[in-house]
Structures are given as C-alpha cells and as structure tokens.
Write an enzyme that holds these catalytic residues in place. Sequence first.
Site, PDB file in Angstrom:
ATOM      1  N   SER A  39      94.463 -16.190  54.912  1.00 46.32           N
ATOM      2  CA  SER A  39      93.612 -15.551  55.921  1.00 46.32           C
ATOM      3  C   SER A  39      94.167 -15.651  57.347  1.00 46.32           C
ATOM      4  CB  SER A  39      92.221 -16.192  55.897  1.00 46.32           C
ATOM      5  OG  SER A  39      92.325 -17.586  56.106  1.00 46.32           O
ATOM      6  N   ASP A 347      85.093 -19.136  63.459  1.00 46.50           N
ATOM      7  CA  ASP A 347      84.017 -19.171  62.457  1.00 46.50           C
ATOM      8  C   ASP A 347      83.974 -20.455  61.637  1.00 46.50           C
ATOM      9  OD1 ASP A 347      86.254 -18.954  60.890  1.00 46.50           O
ATOM     10  OD2 ASP A 347      85.653 -17.128  59.846  1.00 46.50           O
ATOM     11  N   HIS A 350      88.596 -20.379  60.932  1.00 44.84           N
ATOM     12  CA  HIS A 350      89.625 -19.559  61.576  1.00 44.84           C
ATOM     13  C   HIS A 350      89.515 -19.615  63.091  1.00 44.84           C
ATOM     14  CE1 HIS A 350      88.643 -17.785  57.578  1.00 44.84           C
ATOM     15  NE2 HIS A 350      89.942 -17.991  57.449  1.00 44.84           N
TER      16      HIS A 350
END
Length: 392
Positions: A39, A347, A350
């Site tokens: 990610s 979040d 991240h």
Amino acid sequence: MASSISSYFITFITIFQLLCTCTLSTNGCYTSIISFGDSLTDTGNLKQLFDDANEQPLHFFYPPYGQTFFHSPTGRCSNGRLIIDFIAESIRLPLVRPFVGTKGRNMMALRQGVNYAVAGSTALDSSFHEARGVPNSMTNSSLGVQLGWFKQSVPSLCANVPDCKHFIGHSLILMGEIGGNDYNHALVAGKSTDELVTYVPLVVEVIISAVSELIELGAKTLVVPGNLPIGCSPVYLTLYYGSDNMEYDNSTGCITQLNNFSEYHNELLKIELSKVRENHPEVDLIYADYYNAAMQLFRSPNEYGFINGALKACCGGGGPFNYNTSIPCAHSSSSVCVQPDTYVNWDGFHLTEAAYKVIFQSVFQGPYTIPDFNSLCPASVIQEIDGISIST
Ligand SMILES: *[C@@H]1O[C@H](CO)[C@@H](O)[C@H](O)[C@H]1NC(C)=O
Ligand SMILES: *[C@@H]1O[C@H](CO)[C@@H](O)[C@H](O)[C@H]1NC(C)=O
Ligand SMILES: *[C@@H]1O[C@H](CO)[C@@H](O)[C@H](O)[C@H]1NC(C)=O
Ligand SMILES: *[C@@H]1O[C@H](CO)[C@@H](O)[C@H](O)[C@H]1NC(C)=O
C-alpha cells in the site's frame, strides 16, 4: 515524390529515436518506472481487483482518500500522492499506472511506467502466513504473484527480445517497500516479535530473489526501500496502549522494540543487497533508507510543518491516536482533520501526502540512499532533456 516523403519520414524517425534514446538513457536516466510493493506504492491495483471481483469495496476506496491531490479516491492509501508519484514527477514521467487497471486496454500506455504493487500484499506467499493462522483477507497478490504478472506482461510492453532488454534496462525499478505486511498482519493477529524475528531472513530472501530475477531479465537500476519505523504507527501505539511491558523512546513516543524490529529487517536487507552488488557491479542497486528519512519527522515534527504531531492519525475513529480498528478512516463514524498537511500520519497505517513528500525529498533528492541515487541521474540531465523538448 513518394520515396522522398518516406525517406523524410525515415530520417525524421531516426533522428527522433536518436534524440529519445540518447537524451533519456545517458547518465543513468530512465525512460520508465516499474514498481512492486504494497500500500505504500499501490496506485490502484487492489481497487481494480476488488472491482473485477465485484467485492464489497474497502474503506480505502471511499473519500476522504485522495481528497488532497486527486479529489477522489484512486486506490492510493493516502489523502494524495505517494512516494512513487513524486518520483515520477521528478523524472518527468507520467504517474505510474496500475497494471491490473490497464490490463487488456492499452498496454502501450504502460511503456512509460507500470505498477504491480498491491495494497495489503506480503513478500512471502499467502500460504506461508495461512499455515501460521494468518490468512490475508485483502489480497493474495504477494511479491511472487506480482513478479509473475510482470513476466507475463513484458512481451506486450515491448517489441522483441532486444527491445525488451532495452526497456527493462532503462527503467527505474522500485522494489518495495515490501515485507512490512508480513509483519503487520502477524502483529495485528497477536503474534509476538520473537516469532516475527524468525520471518525476517525469509522475507529478505524473497525480496533478494526478486531483485536477482529482475537483474537476469536486464534490470540495471533498482531501488529497494527498507521498512518504515512501525513503532511510530498509531495502529501499534493503540494496540499496546497501557501495556506495561512496552518501552517507549522518550524523544519520539514511538515503541522502541517495534522500531528495533524494523531496523533489524533493514540491516539484514542491506547485508544481502551488498552481496548482490558485489556479484553485479554493472547494476545500480540502491538501498532507500525510508526508516531514517521518516525518523526525522518523528523526532522533529514541527521543523517540517507537522504541527499537529507525528503520532496521531489525521483520519480515524477517535482514541488517543485517532485510530480505532473498528472505525477506520472513511467509516461513517470516523472524522478527518482539517489540515492533513500538518499531520504525519493519515489513517493509522499510512502517511499523509505531505509526509511522503518529505520522505521522497530526503531519499531521492537527499542523503538517504546507499549508494547515492542522485549521482546516477543528476538534475542537470533532466534540465537538458527539457531544453531539447522545448526547442523541437
Ligand atoms: C487467498 O487464498 C485462499 C486460499 O487459496 C482463499 O481461501 C482466500 O479467499 C484468498 N484471499 C483473497 C483475499 O483472495
Ligand atoms: C530519556 O530517557 C533517558 C534514559 O531513560 C534519560 O537519560 C533522558 O534524560 C530522557 N530524556 C528526556 C527528554 O526525557
Ligand atoms: C533496541 O535495540 C537497542 C540497540 O540494539 C538495544 O540496546 C535495546 O535493548 C533494544 N530495545 C528493545 C526494547 O528491544
Ligand atoms: C473503538 O470504538 C468502539 C466503538 O465505538 C469502542 O467500543 C472502543 O472502545 C473503541 N476503542 C478504542 C481503542 O478507542
């Protein structure tokens, strides 16, 4: 007449090709970016995999993800651009397209950049983690799967064997960050760091074997980032909150033992990379020190404009670090901060675009690469390319 036109075109094409190959490939500059990872690097693959399978969308695929730069969710796990986006911008290439989202449409669009990274993916195959009671609920597209996609798709990205070698050899290959989730998923599932330590050599081996395979296929420039300081992550600060046997670094508030763990992974990775470098002196194999680049932000957030601190997420479901696993960012009960650029963390897992930008600058334009990345493609060469494109 016809022949003079065609010879004109042949001359034109030849000059054009000379310009392109000479200017873009000298001094270590790149005609394309090829990337693998999770990610930190996914620019839309997981989102497309979910769309293709008609799966219930994940919270990453809803606003406020993407709000700052793209103004809508793109599948990137941040409010805006990722490190890979800043790399592409800095070497004047298009933002790197997700492979899964482009597959079967316009493969030649991927010639200037193709991204195989999938959010949630691990370095080791999912079967490894499944056998240890940690199935991956997001994706089974581990590094091996991503490399398989690459090998399958290369023939449609170039014309013939020499052209493919040229394509791969003139690409900047970003291998990672990958491996972080092999640890994240296990930690969240309750595994101890003692158990995780036994995974590290295996994770590093998979990364090294992917690097070696790419070198066999013609790769000449590879950047391999290490792991971020996971002890500074709101996820773990929340998970271990109030637990007595955690030590905190009093200069940052991060969990010492988890940051130590990230450093252990990085040390092993660096040792193995230096072995590959010895066997392949013709290849530029760069270690990108994301860990220490990020530690600057945790040590002195104010200096970089992160006036709301480095440990509290901008977007989340409340609690001491604004992270609650049952109320993720974009959940109807979550809230998002007004100025994401003043937060390091987006979040829980991240980082914000602003944090990724500082890490990008520290690594790809600053001192946090081994050996030095910037000496490979000096800014002056990029200027020259610009000069030519303006004058023609
Ligand atoms: C991953 O593979 C396992 C076993 O093949 C399967 O049960 C699971 O649904 C897969 N997970 C995802 C997210 O596709
Ligand atoms: C941090 O901890 C060390 C050792 O426990 C101590 O010597 C030092 O004074 C502390 N620093 C701050 C800023 O509290
Ligand atoms: C972290 O690493 C340092 C240096 O290697 C060591 O002194 C320290 O005991 C470690 N701390 C924890 C909590 O693992
Ligand atoms: C997370 O949210 C749930 C539901 O509101 C709540 O019961 C729980 O205490 C919260 N956890 C934390 C760590 O704040």
